[in-house]
Design a protein around this motif. Structure first.
Motif, PDB file in Angstrom:
ATOM      1  N   UNK B  40       0.852  -1.196   0.000  1.00 43.17           N
ATOM      2  CA  UNK B  40       0.000   0.000   0.000  1.00 43.17           C
ATOM      3  C   UNK B  40       0.885   1.242   0.000  1.00 43.17           C
ATOM      4  N   UNK B  41       0.639   2.123  -0.941  1.00 42.07           N
ATOM      5  CA  UNK B  41       1.409   3.362  -1.094  1.00 42.07           C
ATOM      6  C   UNK B  41       2.911   3.104  -1.242  1.00 42.07           C
ATOM      7  N   UNK B  42       3.278   1.888  -1.588  1.00 42.53           N
ATOM      8  CA  UNK B  42       4.699   1.486  -1.670  1.00 42.53           C
ATOM      9  C   UNK B  42       5.455   1.741  -0.363  1.00 42.53           C
ATOM     10  N   UNK B  43       4.758   1.550   0.761  1.00 39.17           N
ATOM     11  CA  UNK B  43       5.405   1.825   2.055  1.00 39.17           C
ATOM     12  C   UNK B  43       6.298   0.675   2.526  1.00 39.17           C
ATOM     13  N   UNK B  85       4.801   1.964   9.164  1.00 38.36           N
ATOM     14  CA  UNK B  85       5.301   2.095   7.791  1.00 38.36           C
ATOM     15  C   UNK B  85       5.008   3.480   7.219  1.00 38.36           C
ATOM     16  N   UNK B  86       4.054   4.186   7.805  1.00 37.03           N
ATOM     17  CA  UNK B  86       3.776   5.551   7.336  1.00 37.03           C
ATOM     18  C   UNK B  86       4.999   6.462   7.471  1.00 37.03           C
ATOM     19  N   UNK B  87       5.927   6.087   8.343  1.00 37.64           N
ATOM     20  CA  UNK B  87       7.169   6.859   8.467  1.00 37.64           C
ATOM     21  C   UNK B  87       7.926   6.867   7.128  1.00 37.64           C
ATOM     22  N   UNK B  88       7.710   5.817   6.316  1.00 34.57           N
ATOM     23  CA  UNK B  88       8.391   5.739   5.011  1.00 34.57           C
ATOM     24  C   UNK B  88       7.824   6.693   3.968  1.00 34.57           C
ATOM     25  N   UNK B  89       6.633   7.232   4.238  1.00 32.56           N
ATOM     26  CA  UNK B  89       5.930   7.974   3.177  1.00 32.56           C
ATOM     27  C   UNK B  89       6.778   9.105   2.610  1.00 32.56           C
TER      28      UNK B  89
END
Lengths: 203, 203
Positions: B40-43, B85-89
């Motif tokens: 998702x979102x390439x996270x 994983x949102x930290x990767x955004x």
């Protein structure tokens, strides 16, 4: 092409040939490949709802937040995780007993253990998501090998989907995957390098 | 062998050659293939902890309820799902901006949307399980192609694993996968037929 090459070739495609159709035989082959995935206790926690008719694609479109691949692709397959996959335990292990690989007593104990695990808080949902996702990945790779492209979508209105498609309470929507013939190339997205994601022996 | 053939060949193996080693290069290749999975979102919600040393294998054995493949195989890879994983955004979409595929304004909005989604109850865990499972399936197929066999294990003491391997709170253990050279053949497990799992257009 090797499987690893295929994994590197696969990318999420959003521009599909609206005229392309997917023969029923190809859909069957793709699902048959998908279900070869492993699953906990071989309970096969998956169900596939293939949206192929123009009417149902249009119904799905707003539920998928108007992502146009839903109508442009040949089919959008909803992957559903089975929250009651433990119901399969008896059938799965009756096969093993019939094949002479397990005694009736061991089967009885194993089936009881499976049902007990399903009593644990959150267990059924975690299992549904994990195991249905294993099959989802095989579905995307099998489609790619057969000349199709795909895009998985986690962003859709799950409650509206359940209502519109009469999904029984037993199933949790895991993702949608549009499948079709691509028009043009997508930008290949990057991945973090292996050294960022691989840890040896312990944190 | 085609990818679909490989999917049909793959089976869960529990008897491994205890003398076989997996060169570091093969491990790297397998992980590199695994991370080509979509997310998702390439996270890229995954982390791989490869347990290869004799000492750590012995430590893992009781945590994996004494399933002997943990010590007999060349490595057992714990697949961890990233709850943050949102930290990767920002990093993922900075790449897109740098490549001229996205404006800075759109990136800012998208990253904000991702962080907002992560505020939703249960969202982070579902995403971690689903996306890490996609990579897990690729890992098993990539290993198979390189001449190894695998067995995924959902049954292990997750709390004990987290403690023994110092897993940060950020990660949720999704499954263990033992990888090695098999000794002998396993019984090919059956799958429910396609007509039992495929629904067309609506329930």
């Amino acid at each position: 092409m090797t499987t690893i090459e295929l994994m590197k070739e696969r990318q999420s495609i959003r521009a599909f040939d609206t005229e392309a159709e997917m023969p029923e035989e190809d859909l069957q082959d793709i699902i048959e490949a998908a279900v070869q995935a492993p699953s906990s206790w071989n309970l096969q926690h998956w169900k596939f709802l293939a949206v192929t008719s123009d009417e149902k694609k249009q119904e799905l479109l707003p539920i998928a937040y108007n992502q146009k691949q839903v109508v442009d692709s040949s089919a959008t397959i909803a992957i559903l995780g089975d929250l009651e996959a433990n119901i399969h335990a008896d059938a799965v292990y009756t096969d093993a007993v019939d094949a002479g690989k397990m005694t009736e007593d061991i089967k009885t104990q194993l089936v009881a253990n499976i049902h007990a695990a399903y009593e644990r808080e959150g267990f059924a949902k975690d299992e549904a998501l994990i195991n249905a996702s294993l099959a989802s990945m095989q579905l995307m790779l099998a489609a790619k090998e057969k000349g199709y492209d795909t895009v998985p979508m986690g962003g859709f209105d799950k409650a509206a989907f359940i209502e519109a498609f009469n999904v029984p309470e037993r199933y949790v929507p895991v993702m949608l995957i549009s499948v079709g013939r691509k028009t043009g190339e997508a930008r290949k997205s990057k991945r973090f390098p292996v050294e960022d994601v691989l840890i040896k022996d312990s944190f």
